[in-house]
Write a protein that holds these residues in place. Sequence first.
Motif, mmCIF file in Angstrom:
data_model
loop_
_atom_site.group_PDB
_atom_site.id
_atom_site.type_symbol
_atom_site.label_atom_id
_atom_site.label_comp_id
_atom_site.label_asym_id
_atom_site.label_seq_id
_atom_site.Cartn_x
_atom_site.Cartn_y
_atom_site.Cartn_z
ATOM 1 N N PHE A 164 37.586 24.230 30.999
ATOM 2 C CA PHE A 164 36.225 24.420 30.515
ATOM 3 C C PHE A 164 35.214 24.190 31.633
ATOM 4 N N LYS A 165 35.424 23.164 32.429
ATOM 5 C CA LYS A 165 34.557 22.915 33.587
ATOM 6 C C LYS A 165 34.706 24.061 34.587
ATOM 7 N N GLY A 166 35.931 24.555 34.745
ATOM 8 C CA GLY A 166 36.171 25.672 35.649
ATOM 9 C C GLY A 166 35.395 26.906 35.240
ATOM 10 N N VAL A 167 35.341 27.173 33.934
ATOM 11 C CA VAL A 167 34.589 28.337 33.443
ATOM 12 C C VAL A 167 33.104 28.162 33.751
ATOM 13 N N GLY A 168 32.576 26.975 33.497
ATOM 14 C CA GLY A 168 31.160 26.728 33.781
ATOM 15 C C GLY A 168 30.840 26.878 35.256
ATOM 16 N N THR A 169 31.708 26.349 36.088
ATOM 17 C CA THR A 169 31.512 26.456 37.537
ATOM 18 C C THR A 169 31.566 27.914 37.977
ATOM 19 N N GLN A 170 32.506 28.666 37.437
ATOM 20 C CA GLN A 170 32.625 30.088 37.794
ATOM 21 C C GLN A 170 31.420 30.892 37.315
ATOM 22 N N TYR A 171 30.875 30.519 36.156
ATOM 23 C CA TYR A 171 29.667 31.171 35.636
ATOM 24 C C TYR A 171 28.523 31.005 36.643
ATOM 25 N N SER A 220 36.904 38.335 35.757
ATOM 26 C CA SER A 220 37.800 37.776 36.780
ATOM 27 C C SER A 220 37.351 36.366 37.159
ATOM 28 N N TYR A 221 36.048 36.104 37.118
ATOM 29 C CA TYR A 221 35.544 34.749 37.355
ATOM 30 C C TYR A 221 35.986 33.831 36.212
ATOM 31 N N VAL A 222 35.879 34.299 34.980
ATOM 32 C CA VAL A 222 36.313 33.504 33.824
ATOM 33 C C VAL A 222 37.798 33.190 33.937
ATOM 34 N N ASP A 223 38.597 34.190 34.308
ATOM 35 C CA ASP A 223 40.040 33.975 34.469
ATOM 36 C C ASP A 223 40.319 32.866 35.482
ATOM 37 N N ARG A 224 39.594 32.893 36.609
ATOM 38 C CA ARG A 224 39.759 31.836 37.620
ATOM 39 C C ARG A 224 39.404 30.483 37.031
ATOM 40 N N GLY A 225 38.310 30.422 36.277
ATOM 41 C CA GLY A 225 37.890 29.161 35.670
ATOM 42 C C GLY A 225 38.907 28.637 34.682
ATOM 43 N N LEU A 280 28.880 30.237 39.873
ATOM 44 C CA LEU A 280 29.239 30.958 41.103
ATOM 45 C C LEU A 280 28.957 32.452 40.979
ATOM 46 N N PHE A 281 29.238 33.016 39.803
ATOM 47 C CA PHE A 281 28.928 34.430 39.581
ATOM 48 C C PHE A 281 27.428 34.661 39.746
ATOM 49 N N ALA A 282 26.615 33.766 39.189
ATOM 50 C CA ALA A 282 25.153 33.901 39.314
ATOM 51 C C ALA A 282 24.702 33.799 40.769
ATOM 52 N N ILE A 283 25.340 32.922 41.534
ATOM 53 C CA ILE A 283 24.979 32.742 42.946
ATOM 54 C C ILE A 283 25.414 33.952 43.779
ATOM 55 N N ARG A 284 26.642 34.400 43.568
ATOM 56 C CA ARG A 284 27.196 35.482 44.390
ATOM 57 C C ARG A 284 26.731 36.870 43.961
ATOM 58 N N GLU A 285 26.478 37.045 42.676
ATOM 59 C CA GLU A 285 26.109 38.357 42.134
ATOM 60 C C GLU A 285 24.864 38.236 41.250
ATOM 61 N N PRO A 286 23.735 37.825 41.823
ATOM 62 C CA PRO A 286 22.557 37.563 40.988
ATOM 63 C C PRO A 286 22.062 38.779 40.186
ATOM 64 N N LYS A 287 22.161 39.951 40.746
ATOM 65 C CA LYS A 287 21.704 41.144 40.012
ATOM 66 C C LYS A 287 22.643 41.460 38.845
ATOM 67 N N LEU A 288 23.943 41.281 39.056
ATOM 68 C CA LEU A 288 24.889 41.508 37.968
ATOM 69 C C LEU A 288 24.750 40.418 36.906
ATOM 70 N N CYS A 299 15.951 27.403 43.056
ATOM 71 C CA CYS A 299 16.446 26.257 43.821
ATOM 72 C C CYS A 299 17.950 26.428 44.020
ATOM 73 N N SER A 300 18.493 25.563 44.841
ATOM 74 C CA SER A 300 19.935 25.641 45.089
ATOM 75 C C SER A 300 20.556 24.279 44.821
ATOM 76 N N PHE A 301 21.854 24.299 44.597
ATOM 77 C CA PHE A 301 22.623 23.093 44.342
ATOM 78 C C PHE A 301 23.880 23.147 45.190
ATOM 79 N N THR A 302 24.357 21.984 45.595
ATOM 80 C CA THR A 302 25.655 21.939 46.267
ATOM 81 C C THR A 302 26.733 21.989 45.184
ATOM 82 N N ALA A 303 27.937 22.292 45.601
ATOM 83 C CA ALA A 303 29.063 22.302 44.657
ATOM 84 C C ALA A 303 29.242 20.917 44.040
#
Length: 192
Positions: free
Chosen positions: A80-87, A68-73, A89-97, A164-168
Amino acid sequence: MPPKAKFTREEIVSAGLEIVKADGIEALTARALGARLGSSPRPIFTVFENMEEVLGEVRMSAKRLYASYVDRGLSEEIAFKGVGTQYILFAIREPKLFGLLFMEEQENVPSISGVLPLIEENYDRIVRSVQDSYGLDIEAARKLYRHLWIYTHGIATLCATRMCSFTAEEIGSMMSEVFKGLLNGIEEEKND
């Protein structure tokens, strides 16, 4: 006559996914799953044969969430940038997954050109978006994707492991800079 199931497959998988989201795949045991459902582990096995089957379904549920993140991207203006950004975001929001899907040790270590098709079920869709957006042949699109994935995976891993963290804005700027450099390099190779 087998006992009537106390929980549906969906309820069990959903509870399993919540456990993995919170504590990682190692925490998903029959006992933990039963406790999460407010029962003993026994009712789980009226629906599933064993915990391996439960783990497989939970993994598939995590893959669907990631898709669903890939679809949004892919629906963004610069797909292509959207997919990378969503990837990321998935890591930030769902680190265990993210760790479950993209940071597990592989049984047979793939080559760099083979890793993405192995771990990324959306690989062909993403490569097509690169081809369509930038007029590249399939090999150039794969090369661009592979190089940018290495960079994006690094950022995502840093975020998922809380190194570490990054801003959008920082993420967008870094990805754009690397993308432009890679695309220029590919275009130069084409013209040589």
